[in-house]
Design an enzyme around this catalytic site. Structure first.
Site, PDB file in Angstrom:
ATOM      1  N   ARG A   1       0.896  -5.561  12.809  1.00  0.00           N
ATOM      2  CA  ARG A   1       0.073  -4.809  13.772  1.00  0.00           C
ATOM      3  C   ARG A   1      -0.204  -5.665  15.008  1.00  0.00           C
ATOM      4  O   ARG A   1      -0.180  -5.171  16.134  1.00  0.00           O
ATOM      5  CB  ARG A   1      -1.273  -4.434  13.140  1.00  0.00           C
ATOM      6  CG  ARG A   1      -1.180  -3.373  12.095  1.00  0.00           C
ATOM      7  CD  ARG A   1      -1.821  -2.085  12.567  1.00  0.00           C
ATOM      8  NE  ARG A   1      -1.767  -1.118  11.489  1.00  0.00           N
ATOM      9  CZ  ARG A   1      -2.831  -0.576  10.927  1.00  0.00           C
ATOM     10  NH1 ARG A   1      -4.041  -0.907  11.343  1.00  0.00           N
ATOM     11  NH2 ARG A   1      -2.692   0.306   9.971  1.00  0.00           N
TER      12      ARG A   1
ATOM     13  N   ARG B   1       1.936   3.024  12.508  1.00  0.00           N
ATOM     14  CA  ARG B   1       1.216   1.771  12.232  1.00  0.00           C
ATOM     15  C   ARG B   1       1.004   1.466  10.752  1.00  0.00           C
ATOM     16  O   ARG B   1       0.321   0.513  10.409  1.00  0.00           O
ATOM     17  CB  ARG B   1      -0.117   1.773  12.961  1.00  0.00           C
ATOM     18  CG  ARG B   1      -1.058   2.863  12.509  1.00  0.00           C
ATOM     19  CD  ARG B   1      -2.310   2.761  13.347  1.00  0.00           C
ATOM     20  NE  ARG B   1      -3.423   3.442  12.730  1.00  0.00           N
ATOM     21  CZ  ARG B   1      -4.669   3.300  13.153  1.00  0.00           C
ATOM     22  NH1 ARG B   1      -4.933   2.486  14.136  1.00  0.00           N
ATOM     23  NH2 ARG B   1      -5.647   3.938  12.575  1.00  0.00           N
ATOM     24  N   HIS B   2       1.558   2.314   9.887  1.00  0.00           N
ATOM     25  CA  HIS B   2       1.449   2.064   8.448  1.00  0.00           C
ATOM     26  C   HIS B   2       2.828   1.902   7.828  1.00  0.00           C
ATOM     27  O   HIS B   2       3.732   2.675   8.110  1.00  0.00           O
ATOM     28  CB  HIS B   2       0.764   3.234   7.737  1.00  0.00           C
ATOM     29  CG  HIS B   2      -0.679   3.379   8.073  1.00  0.00           C
ATOM     30  ND1 HIS B   2      -1.135   4.251   9.016  1.00  0.00           N
ATOM     31  CD2 HIS B   2      -1.778   2.728   7.584  1.00  0.00           C
ATOM     32  CE1 HIS B   2      -2.465   4.156   9.100  1.00  0.00           C
ATOM     33  NE2 HIS B   2      -2.878   3.232   8.253  1.00  0.00           N
TER      34      HIS B   2
ATOM     35  N   GLU C   1       1.056   4.130   1.238  1.00  0.00           N
ATOM     36  CA  GLU C   1       0.500   4.977   2.301  1.00  0.00           C
ATOM     37  C   GLU C   1       1.266   6.285   2.313  1.00  0.00           C
ATOM     38  O   GLU C   1       2.470   6.308   2.542  1.00  0.00           O
ATOM     39  CB  GLU C   1       0.657   4.297   3.673  1.00  0.00           C
ATOM     40  CG  GLU C   1       0.003   2.938   3.802  1.00  0.00           C
ATOM     41  CD  GLU C   1      -1.499   2.999   4.045  1.00  0.00           C
ATOM     42  OE1 GLU C   1      -2.041   4.137   4.112  1.00  0.00           O
ATOM     43  OE2 GLU C   1      -2.123   1.929   4.149  1.00  0.00           O
TER      44      GLU C   1
ATOM     45  N   GLU D   1      -6.676  -0.763  15.409  1.00  0.00           N
ATOM     46  CA  GLU D   1      -7.249  -1.781  14.521  1.00  0.00           C
ATOM     47  C   GLU D   1      -6.174  -2.772  14.112  1.00  0.00           C
ATOM     48  O   GLU D   1      -5.092  -2.389  13.690  1.00  0.00           O
ATOM     49  CB  GLU D   1      -7.815  -1.095  13.274  1.00  0.00           C
ATOM     50  CG  GLU D   1      -8.227  -2.084  12.206  1.00  0.00           C
ATOM     51  CD  GLU D   1      -8.546  -1.426  10.866  1.00  0.00           C
ATOM     52  OE1 GLU D   1      -8.954  -0.251  10.844  1.00  0.00           O
ATOM     53  OE2 GLU D   1      -8.380  -2.109   9.843  1.00  0.00           O
TER      54      GLU D   1
ATOM     55  N   ARG E   1       0.841  -1.198   0.000  1.00  0.00           N
ATOM     56  CA  ARG E   1       0.000   0.000   0.000  1.00  0.00           C
ATOM     57  C   ARG E   1       0.871   1.241   0.000  1.00  0.00           C
ATOM     58  O   ARG E   1       1.746   1.392   0.859  1.00  0.00           O
ATOM     59  CB  ARG E   1      -0.926   0.023   1.204  1.00  0.00           C
ATOM     60  CG  ARG E   1      -1.811  -1.206   1.202  1.00  0.00           C
ATOM     61  CD  ARG E   1      -3.069  -1.039   1.981  1.00  0.00           C
ATOM     62  NE  ARG E   1      -3.749  -2.332   2.018  1.00  0.00           N
ATOM     63  CZ  ARG E   1      -4.795  -2.614   2.764  1.00  0.00           C
ATOM     64  NH1 ARG E   1      -5.296  -1.678   3.546  1.00  0.00           N
ATOM     65  NH2 ARG E   1      -5.347  -3.809   2.726  1.00  0.00           N
TER      66      ARG E   1
ATOM     67  N   SER F   1      -9.830  -6.189   9.774  1.00  0.00           N
ATOM     68  CA  SER F   1     -11.131  -5.766   9.246  1.00  0.00           C
ATOM     69  C   SER F   1     -11.716  -6.920   8.473  1.00  0.00           C
ATOM     70  O   SER F   1     -10.990  -7.678   7.841  1.00  0.00           O
ATOM     71  CB  SER F   1     -10.979  -4.603   8.258  1.00  0.00           C
ATOM     72  OG  SER F   1     -10.773  -3.403   8.923  1.00  0.00           O
TER      73      SER F   1
HETATM   74  P1  ATP Z   1      -6.116   1.682   8.843  1.00  0.00           P
HETATM   75  O1  ATP Z   1      -7.490   2.294   8.898  1.00  0.00           O
HETATM   76  O2  ATP Z   1      -5.539   1.401  10.177  1.00  0.00           O
HETATM   77  O3  ATP Z   1      -5.201   2.418   7.929  1.00  0.00           O
HETATM   78  P2  ATP Z   1      -7.276  -0.051   6.937  1.00  0.00           P
HETATM   79  O4  ATP Z   1      -8.673  -0.118   7.448  1.00  0.00           O
HETATM   80  O5  ATP Z   1      -6.972   0.843   5.809  1.00  0.00           O
HETATM   81  O6  ATP Z   1      -6.280   0.255   8.141  1.00  0.00           O
HETATM   82  P3  ATP Z   1      -7.652  -2.676   5.892  1.00  0.00           P
HETATM   83  O7  ATP Z   1      -7.846  -2.350   4.465  1.00  0.00           O
HETATM   84  O8  ATP Z   1      -8.855  -2.925   6.708  1.00  0.00           O
HETATM   85  O9  ATP Z   1      -6.774  -1.518   6.549  1.00  0.00           O
HETATM   86  O10 ATP Z   1      -6.576  -3.860   5.975  1.00  0.00           O
HETATM   87  C1  ATP Z   1      -6.719  -4.965   6.859  1.00  0.00           C
HETATM   88  C2  ATP Z   1      -5.613  -4.964   7.909  1.00  0.00           C
HETATM   89  O11 ATP Z   1      -4.341  -4.863   7.287  1.00  0.00           O
HETATM   90  C3  ATP Z   1      -5.683  -3.782   8.855  1.00  0.00           C
HETATM   91  O12 ATP Z   1      -6.572  -4.019   9.901  1.00  0.00           O
HETATM   92  C4  ATP Z   1      -4.240  -3.716   9.344  1.00  0.00           C
HETATM   93  O13 ATP Z   1      -4.010  -4.658  10.349  1.00  0.00           O
HETATM   94  C5  ATP Z   1      -3.455  -4.141   8.129  1.00  0.00           C
HETATM   95  N1  ATP Z   1      -2.928  -2.980   7.399  1.00  0.00           N
HETATM   96  C6  ATP Z   1      -3.597  -2.209   6.522  1.00  0.00           C
HETATM   97  N2  ATP Z   1      -2.818  -1.249   6.021  1.00  0.00           N
HETATM   98  C7  ATP Z   1      -1.597  -1.412   6.581  1.00  0.00           C
HETATM   99  C8  ATP Z   1      -0.350  -0.744   6.451  1.00  0.00           C
HETATM  100  N3  ATP Z   1      -0.186   0.278   5.622  1.00  0.00           N
HETATM  101  N4  ATP Z   1       0.698  -1.194   7.170  1.00  0.00           N
HETATM  102  C9  ATP Z   1       0.547  -2.238   8.004  1.00  0.00           C
HETATM  103  N5  ATP Z   1      -0.588  -2.922   8.169  1.00  0.00           N
HETATM  104  C10 ATP Z   1      -1.669  -2.517   7.469  1.00  0.00           C
HETATM  105 MG    MG Z   2      -9.745  -1.693   8.076  1.00  0.00          MG
END
Ligand code: ATP
Ligand code: MG
Length: 457
Positions: free
Chosen positions: A431, A243-244, A237, A380, A235, A383
């Protein structure tokens, strides 16, 4: 003519003058007082060298700990003595010697060297210290991660991560899941355009997979009715947070023939209890090194609706309008509230449909959806939800979310010819580790983290 392999052929490697015999090789873990007076071979990194004139001490570090090499000048071969006194810290050496019981040495045994081989001399100065008590900046550690990993407490995180992955595997296989691998080079994303990494793929454009979402759902139409995957997700980000990262390990699962999303939650909950309980049991030494006391979360995990979660944080001073994300601050505050009630892990269910992707099922007649997040200590970690398995509904949801169904044909096709009700989850492995071990930054749980500015090493 055909050449049969010569089965008797054994490549020979240089022995560097050491008579290697497997019987004699000891590690800091296997060297024992019962070895006293016998010849042993030990190998590792020279962590610390003390030359006191009449005697030299070398702390040899291997994977498991420290072995003390003690060289009294009078009883040691002068060549061996020279090698020790001129050794640079962190050089890799192999020492043959006699084991001796010792009250001073850790484990009650030390080794008096008879033969000393420098396998690889370390240059000076070191890019960072291994035992120095000074606090090194995280960036310096990540820049020289191989060196940082020489610290047992850094390695402990990755030993725990490896155990977590085995435990996940065990739990899911025991529950009838099949492990699968879906492509990481894909033609369209699932989690929204902004965080896609685009790349050239021969003469077309492709993306790095943000999640296995579309593929694991397609598998639900096949009879592989419970699948899981542990693999990288990418991703882009844009924000720098603790946490990302742009590459993480995603633990995904998908289950067919579910009655409701609750079936999925029950599976994750069982898995998390088994993983955390397993770490507490199997990783005692590593947890001790890290100085963390991992508690098994109270189960069953409490379930809050999204609406009640918003009310709870607003009652404690936040001002989140209904329909909006809890955000990092809201999640953290909710974590504190739940901690006061003795819950480290809890569900937040029924998010506004508007905030959820097209593949989630709407809760008909309401603005909500059959979705959940699993939060651990205010963050989180997962999901998921029940998916929309009805073709027509799925197409109209795509259109509602501004996506062109035509570009998802390969996916939609799997819904046209018999698709069971299904649901699943995505869980960020790092995470989970970050929260379990109370690490300040997700990067601490990644060997070579990737983010907006870090692509090396
Ligand atoms: P957040 O809102 O915390 O950015 P998200 O809702 O965008 O997360 P999801 O698409 O729901 O993330 O992805 C499922 C899981 O993958 C998340 O709950 C998290 O544990 C993990 N995750 C998502 N994006 C990242 C990231 N950039 N780095 C590390 N872990 C991630
Ligand atoms: Mg999520």
């Amino acid at each position: 003519m055909c050449h049969l392999p010569n089965l008797l052929y054994r490549p020979s490697y240089p022995s560097h003058g050491v008579q290697m015999s497997d019987k004699n090789i000891r590690t800091s873990r296997s060297l024992a007082p019962t070895d006293a007076d016998s010849e042993v071979v030990v190998q590792g990194w020279a962590q610390d060298i003390r030359n006191l004139g009449g005697i030299s001490f070398l702390q040899l570090r291997d994977r498991y700990g420290i072995i003390q090499i003690t060289a009294p000048k009078k009883k040691t071969d002068p060549q061996v003595m020279d090698a020790i006194t001129s050794l640079s810290r962190e050089s890799v050496v192999r020492v043959t010697g006699t084991a001796k019981a010792s009250d001073q040495a850790k484990g009650g045994v030390e080794v008096l060297p008879t033969h000393f081989e420098v396998i690889s001399a370390a240059a000076t100065p070191l890019p960072m210290g291994v035992i120095d008590k000074v606090n090194v900046e995280a960036d310096t550690r990540y820049d020289h991660r191989f060196m940082d990993l020489r610290k047992p407490e850094t390695r402990a995180i990755f030993e725990i991560k490896s155990t977590v992955l085995s435990l996940i595997d065990e739990y899911l296989v025991n529950n009838g899941f099949t492990e699968v691998f879906t492509p990481k080079l894909v033609a369209s994303g699932a989690e929204g355009g902004a965080t896609l990494f685009e790349l050239r793929y021969f003469d077309q454009n492709a993306y790095l997979a943000q999640s296995p979402q579309l593929y694991k759902q397609m598998l639900m139409s096949t009879g592989l009715d419970k699948v899981f995957e542990i693999g990288p997700a990418f991703r882009a980000e844009p924000s720098d947070t603790t946490r990302h990262v742009s590459e993480f390990i995603s633990f995904d699962g998908e289950m067919a023939f579910i009655e409701s999303q609750r079936d999925v939650q029950v599976m994750i909950e069982g898995c998390m209890q088994s993983v955390i309980g397993g770490v507490i049991e199997r990783c005692k030494g590593q947890l001790e090194l890290l100085g963390v006391d991992v508690a098994l979360p109270k189960a069953p995990y409490p379930t809050l609706t999204y609406e009640s979660a918003v009310e709870m944080v607003n009652a404690e001073g936040m001002n989140i309008p209904l329909g909006e994300d809890l955000g990092t601050e809201g999640e953290r505050l909710l974590g504190n509230i739940m901690a006061r009630q003795g819950s480290e892990m809890y569900w937040i269910v029924e998010y506004p449909d508007e905030a959820k992707p097209f593949y989630i099922m709407e809760k008909e007649g309401t603005p909500y959806s059959y979705s959940f997040d699993l939060d651990y200590k205010g963050q989180e970690i997962s999901s998921g939800g029940q998916r929309e398995h009805r073709y027509d509904n799925l197409v109209s949801r795509m259109e509602k979310k501004g996506l062109d169904p035509a570009s998802f044909n390969f996916y939609l096709e799997a819904f046209k010819f018999g698709m069971p009700a299904h649901g699943g989850w995505g869980l960020g492995v790092e995470r989970l580790i970050q929260k379990m071990l109370d690490l300040p930054n997700i990067r601490e749980a990644i060997l070579f983290p990737r983010d907006r500015i870090r692509l090396v090493p």
